[in-house]
Design an enzyme around this catalytic site. Structure first.
Site, PDB file in Angstrom:
ATOM      1  N   HIS A   9      -6.332  47.412  -6.638  1.00 40.39           N
ATOM      2  CA  HIS A   9      -5.417  48.656  -7.565  1.00 40.39           C
ATOM      3  C   HIS A   9      -6.946  49.558  -7.840  1.00 40.39           C
ATOM      4  O   HIS A   9      -8.176  49.325  -8.121  1.00 40.39           O
ATOM      5  CB  HIS A   9      -5.043  47.818  -8.741  1.00 40.39           C
ATOM      6  CG  HIS A   9      -6.022  46.891  -9.734  1.00 40.39           C
ATOM      7  ND1 HIS A   9      -6.786  47.583 -10.521  1.00 40.39           N
ATOM      8  CD2 HIS A   9      -6.034  45.931  -9.601  1.00 40.39           C
ATOM      9  CE1 HIS A   9      -7.619  46.831 -11.216  1.00 40.39           C
ATOM     10  NE2 HIS A   9      -7.039  45.606 -10.782  1.00 40.39           N
ATOM     11  N   GLU A  82      -3.835  38.403 -10.222  1.00 37.70           N
ATOM     12  CA  GLU A  82      -5.217  38.311 -10.284  1.00 37.70           C
ATOM     13  C   GLU A  82      -5.497  36.939 -10.950  1.00 37.70           C
ATOM     14  O   GLU A  82      -4.513  36.254 -11.352  1.00 37.70           O
ATOM     15  CB  GLU A  82      -5.942  39.238 -11.348  1.00 37.70           C
ATOM     16  CG  GLU A  82      -7.382  38.990 -11.491  1.00 37.70           C
ATOM     17  CD  GLU A  82      -8.254  39.086 -10.068  1.00 37.70           C
ATOM     18  OE1 GLU A  82      -8.210  38.199  -9.419  1.00 37.70           O
ATOM     19  OE2 GLU A  82      -9.150  40.017 -10.118  1.00 37.70           O
TER      20      GLU A  82
END
Length: 201
Positions: A9, A82
């Site tokens: 990202h 994550e």
């Protein structure tokens, strides 16, 4: 040849502050949106047929830029989140060193995940995405830096300890994996690019 792009990202304010994000739902910073737009324009030239993303907003927003360039609808998957950093979440790196001592840190000792747990979690959707690709197709998965490192290692069947030899991914950088025929009856996935990025001014 099939291709997988594992895209990190764009940058967030927490990235800029060197603050542990983990599962915290932190949006992209303005710079992160610029990075995502540049990466999306570049990757759209690969004519992807598959777009998956972590459900956390920083990855979801990044995938949205790819979607705008390609017309694909992102499939959100919470397995692509994550690593769970447990008690480290929200701390800066300096605060973490003050509280827990110098790294490397094992988040599993503080309410989070181990690298082995993370690898098992993120490898499953990467393998499913690979299996869903037709011959010659490209798939893009937008998720998170450490998760991508562990997914790469696990997907390629490397020992988990290899992660210490891989540098951190830049924001909106990607890993490229290709399925190169190794014989008449089987094929092998190979790492062909690591930390590739589209420069922006």
């Amino acid at each position: 040849m099939r291709r997988l792009i594992l895209l990190r990202h764009g940058v967030t304010e927490w990235n800029q502050d060197r603050r542990f994000q983990g599962h915290e739902d932190v949006p992209l910073a303005p710079r992160g949106r610029q990075q995502a737009a540049a990466a999306a324009a570049h990757l759209a030239a690969l004519r992807p047929s598959l777009l998956w993303a972590s459900d956390l907003s920083r990855a979801r927003e990044t995938a949205g830029y790819v979607a705008a360039e390609t017309g694909l609808v992102p499939v959100l998957d919470d397995r692509l989140r994550e690593i769970d950093v447990g008690d480290y979440q929200g701390l800066t790196h300096d605060e973490a060193r003050e509280r827990f001592g110098p790294g490397p840190w094992d988040y599993a000792d503080h309410g989070g995940e181990s690298n082995a747990d993370l690898a098992a979690r993120v490898c499953a959707p990467v393998e499913e995405a690979a299996a869903a690709l037709a011959d010659g197709a490209t798939g893009i998965l937008a998720f998170h830096g450490h998760a991508i490192r562990m997914a790469t290692i696990g997907f390629l069947g490397w020992p988990l300890e290899v992660v210490s030899t891989l540098g951190a991914l830049d924001n909106c950088a990607w890993v490229e994996l290709t399925d190169v025929p190794a014989g008449s009856s089987k094929s092998a996935w190979r790492l062909v690019a690591y930390n590739a990025v589209t420069p922006i001014s």
